[in-house]
Enzyme design. Structure first.
Site, PDB file in Angstrom:
ATOM      1  N   HIS A 140       0.719  -1.179  -0.322  1.00 56.17           N
ATOM      2  CA  HIS A 140      -0.020  -0.133   0.033  1.00 56.17           C
ATOM      3  C   HIS A 140       0.905   1.472  -0.212  1.00 56.17           C
ATOM      4  O   HIS A 140       1.579   1.201   0.979  1.00 56.17           O
ATOM      5  CB  HIS A 140      -0.797  -0.047   1.177  1.00 56.17           C
ATOM      6  N   HIS A 164     -19.633   1.422   5.682  1.00 53.89           N
ATOM      7  CA  HIS A 164     -20.129   0.089   6.037  1.00 53.89           C
ATOM      8  C   HIS A 164     -21.193  -0.509   5.019  1.00 53.89           C
ATOM      9  O   HIS A 164     -21.808   0.283   4.235  1.00 53.89           O
ATOM     10  CB  HIS A 164     -20.761  -0.051   7.374  1.00 53.89           C
ATOM     11  N   ARG A 238     -11.534   6.725  30.405  1.00 47.96           N
ATOM     12  CA  ARG A 238     -10.691   7.181  31.362  1.00 47.96           C
ATOM     13  C   ARG A 238     -11.738   6.529  32.742  1.00 47.96           C
ATOM     14  O   ARG A 238     -12.753   7.034  33.134  1.00 47.96           O
ATOM     15  CB  ARG A 238     -11.166   8.669  31.800  1.00 47.96           C
ATOM     16  N   CYS A 286     -11.237  15.232  29.517  1.00 49.34           N
ATOM     17  CA  CYS A 286     -10.756  14.828  30.712  1.00 49.34           C
ATOM     18  C   CYS A 286     -10.038  16.364  31.070  1.00 49.34           C
ATOM     19  O   CYS A 286      -9.305  16.700  30.400  1.00 49.34           O
ATOM     20  CB  CYS A 286      -9.961  13.883  30.715  1.00 49.34           C
ATOM     21  N   TYR A 423      -9.185  17.115  40.960  1.00 46.82           N
ATOM     22  CA  TYR A 423      -9.721  17.648  39.834  1.00 46.82           C
ATOM     23  C   TYR A 423      -9.991  19.455  40.268  1.00 46.82           C
ATOM     24  O   TYR A 423     -11.276  19.729  40.303  1.00 46.82           O
ATOM     25  CB  TYR A 423     -11.148  17.197  39.673  1.00 46.82           C
TER      26      TYR A 423
HETATM   27  N1  LIG Z   1     -18.354   5.831  37.473  1.00 42.73           N
HETATM   28  C1  LIG Z   1     -17.325   6.783  36.905  1.00 42.73           C
HETATM   29  N2  LIG Z   1     -17.635   7.768  36.303  1.00 42.73           N
HETATM   30  C2  LIG Z   1     -16.607   8.312  35.715  1.00 42.73           C
HETATM   31  C3  LIG Z   1     -15.235   8.038  35.938  1.00 42.73           C
HETATM   32  C4  LIG Z   1     -15.040   6.947  36.579  1.00 42.73           C
HETATM   33  O1  LIG Z   1     -13.947   6.331  36.892  1.00 42.73           O
HETATM   34  N3  LIG Z   1     -16.255   6.275  37.221  1.00 42.73           N
HETATM   35  N4  LIG Z   1     -14.314   8.686  35.245  1.00 42.73           N
HETATM   36  C5  LIG Z   1     -14.450  10.084  34.879  1.00 42.73           C
HETATM   37  C6  LIG Z   1     -13.596  10.783  34.301  1.00 42.73           C
HETATM   38  S1  LIG Z   1     -12.127  11.449  35.287  1.00 42.73           S
HETATM   39  C7  LIG Z   1     -13.818  11.088  32.890  1.00 42.73           C
HETATM   40  S2  LIG Z   1     -12.706  12.253  31.985  1.00 42.73           S
HETATM   41  C8  LIG Z   1     -14.791  10.557  32.209  1.00 42.73           C
HETATM   42  C9  LIG Z   1     -14.405   9.687  30.808  1.00 42.73           C
HETATM   43  O2  LIG Z   1     -15.441   9.397  30.227  1.00 42.73           O
HETATM   44  P1  LIG Z   1     -14.954   8.289  29.056  1.00 42.73           P
HETATM   45  O3  LIG Z   1     -14.376   7.037  29.723  1.00 42.73           O
HETATM   46  O4  LIG Z   1     -16.616   7.853  28.625  1.00 42.73           O
HETATM   47  O5  LIG Z   1     -14.287   9.132  28.088  1.00 42.73           O
HETATM   48  O6  LIG Z   1     -15.918   9.824  32.894  1.00 42.73           O
HETATM   49  C10 LIG Z   1     -15.992  10.407  34.217  1.00 42.73           C
HETATM   50  N5  LIG Z   1     -16.891   9.556  34.747  1.00 42.73           N
HETATM   51 MO   LIG Z   2     -11.021  12.930  33.763  1.00 41.74          MO
END
Ligand SMILES: Nc1nc2c(c(=O)[nH]1)N[C@H]1C(S)=C(S)[C@@H](COP(=O)(O)O)O[C@H]1N2
Ligand SMILES: [Mo]
Length: 571
Positions: A140, A164, A238, A286, A423
């Protein structure tokens, strides 16, 4: 023909992304199926290169269409001759592998994932089928994009390019089928009780893993600007804890009722039928996105995210507001209230993930806060919170609680570690000895952000006429629309305004990102470029120019001008 056929497999990604490939690519149609057997022979690669670099793209492009048409006719004839179905293609192929019987070897996902290089072979899956596309990749001309699929599923790429079910692509692919996925792999694997992460779902190997347990990963940055909507498989993941496996039939969301009202226990079915379905395109980022740039200034504590802990998806579900009203709440509740969310993912001590948002946001009809059960038209994936998660548009990822179990309206914020002791932002001079987490508010709305996804640091190949194209994303929190992205190729002395694309959303409800591109002549005489980007949102908020003054010990809110250093190769 063979080479011409690889592009449809991934939807012509290399055409979108490498202008050079536009020239090289049509030359591939000079190869017939039979070329494959003489692959590596003296003539193949040299003549390919000759065509690629001595003939204009336009001519070859026309030729490729004609040749391609005849290829399709040939396939159609083959179909008529031997009945129907893809197996016919197998039997008419010159590939020796094609003559193997129709009972295929069975492979596990792990075995497929081991095949990610030319040396090991490039394997991909589609549905239950396993294909060895090494020969495609090998010949390719466009290069690396297809390698992203290696060892994993083609589906997310197909979703991205809307290709698809293209019959000819399926036919082409069928010639490379080598096996089928083990049926147990489709369901959840056997439980290893000693490993809390044993039930975590399979993930696409193209993801760049920051941590396996818990699973934290981002896609290769260039994937973000390949499509406005980030495919679920490539959306950053995450997780703080193991992914809980929940039975959608017995799942109940508890909504603690207003005083005097009973709590609600809502099944998934009730959430889908009692409340109107609402769909919104929302970018999730995030707090730690681009943390690696902060880490480079001075070490911070946290996962070393690159620029792709961000993604854009269409989320659908019930409005949180409608559910709260059903539990007896109204807009006029008195006091500074919060809405707390609890997740079903728990650590060994039984503590679950939790977060909260201000009550007025949850109740506001313009904030579009969702209890989402769908992501990009599919049921919410396991990694993204199946069966139900909160989506808080414009607000940091951490408040978008996944695997939602309980909602509580309270005068207090969530008391979880992640709301109270994580956070949050601090002055650059605060360190782990002096930090007082109670002194800073929890991050909610995020500041304006942008980054360059293409080119990546390293080299840049000039296009025809010595032009170059720069691409990236831009987004701001709180529903503030990105109104401009400035790009500099000379470290910030002069600026160009990039072209923005994206969905039009109502003022104050610009929850989704803008993708941007800029195509300009290469600055004369330069072989090195420092490319920068910075976005401006509808409140005229701008990004800070450097990282050091916004450095903080957790490495959150990293949104300085993004800088990519490249050396240029001219055509
Ligand atoms: N129950 C739960 N919700 C959560 C988290 C988690 O670890 N547990 N991580 C949070 C964080 S820090 C982020 S950045 C986002 C990530 O969402 P994603 O994995 O769908 O991208 O979910 C959030 N919600
Ligand atoms: Mo996050």
């Amino acid at each position: 023909m063979l080479l011409r056929r690889i592009s449809p497999l991934l939807g012509g990604m290399q055409i979108l992304n490498s202008p050079r490939a536009c020239v090289a690519w049509p030359s591939s149609c000079l190869y017939s199926k039979d070329t494959r057997s003489s692959r590596g022979g003296a003539n193949s690669s040299s003549s390919r290169q000759r065509w690629a670099f001595t003939t204009t793209g336009a001519l070859l492009g026309l030729g490729s269409i004609l040749l391609y048409r005849s290829h399709e006719r040939k396939l159609a004839q083959d179909n008529q001759e031997s009945g129907s179905g893809s197996h016919m293609v197998l039997s008419s192929s010159s590939d020796p592998k094609a003559s193997i019987s129709r009972s295929y070897p069975v492979y596990t996902l792990k075995e497929v994932q081991r095949h990610r290089t030319l040396a090991d072979g490039i394997w991909v899956t589609l549905g239950k089928e396993v294909f060895n596309i090494t020969e495609f990749v090998d010949m390719h001309p466009g290069g690396n994009r297809i390698l992203l699929a290696a060892g994993g599923s083609l589906e997310p790429f197909w979703a991205m390019y809307g290709i698809h079910n293209q019959k000819h692509v399926l036919e082409i692919l069928s010639a490379y089928k080598i096996g089928e996925l083990s049926p147990e792999e489709q369901a959840s694997g056997p439980a290893d009780l000693s490993d809390p992460y044993a039930q975590d779902p399979p993930r696409h190997p193209a993801l760049k893993v920051n941590s396996m347990k818990p699973f934290n990963a981002e896609p290769p940055a260039e994937v973000l600007t390949d499509a406005y909507i980030t495919p679920n498989a490539f959306f950053f993941k995450r997780n703080h804890l193991p992914v809980p496996r929940l039975d959608p039939a017995s799942y109940r969301l508890e909504v603690v009722g207003r005083m005097g009202n009973a709590s609600l226990f809502l099944s998934l079915e009730e959430l889908k039928t009692r409340f109107p379905r609402h769909e919104v395109t929302v970018t999730l980022q995030c707090a730690g996105n681009r943390r690696s740039e902060m880490n480079a200034v001075k070490p911070v504590k946290g996962l070393d995210w690159g620029i792709a802990a961000i993604g854009n998806a269409k989320w659908a579900g019930a409005r949180l507001r409608d559910v709260l009203v059903a539990a007896g709440f109204s807009e006029g509740e008195i006091g500074a209230l919060h809405v707390q969310f609890e997740g079903l993912d728990r650590d060994l001590a039984g503590t679950g993930y939790g977060a909260s948002i201000p009550y007025h946001e949850a109740m506001s009809s313009s904030h579009d806060v969702l209890l989402a059960y769908e992501m990009n038209g599919e049921e919410l994936p396991l990694d993204h919170g199946f069966p139900l998660r909160v989506i808080v548009p414009g607000v940091v990822g951490a408040r978008n609680v996944k695997w939602l179990s309980r909602i509580l309206v309270s005068i207090e914020e969530s008391q979880s570690h992640w709301q109270q002791n994580d956070y949050k932002g601090f002055s650059p001079s605060v360190d782990w000895d002096t930090v007082d987490f109670s002194a800073s508010p929890a991050i909610q709305e995020l500041p304006v952000q942008s980054a360059i996804t293409d080119p990546q640091p390293g080299t840049l190949v000039a296009e025809e006429d010595d032009k170059i194209t720069v691409k990236g994303y831009a987004w701001s929190g709180g529903g503030r629309e990105v109104v401009r992205v400035d790009v500099s190729l000379d470290g910030g002395s002069t600026w160009h305004v990039a072209k923005l694309t994206g969905e039009k959303q109502a003022p104050g409800q610009a929850w989704a990102w803008k993708l941007w591109t800029l195509t300009v002549p290469l600055p004369a005489g330069r072989t090195e470029l420092e490319i920068l980007c910075k976005a401006v949102d509808s409140s005229y908020n701008v990004q800070p120019d450097t990282v050091a003054p916004i450095w903080n010990l957790r490495g959150v809110l990293s949104n300085a001008w993004h800088r990519v250093h490249v050396s240029v190769t001219r055509n």
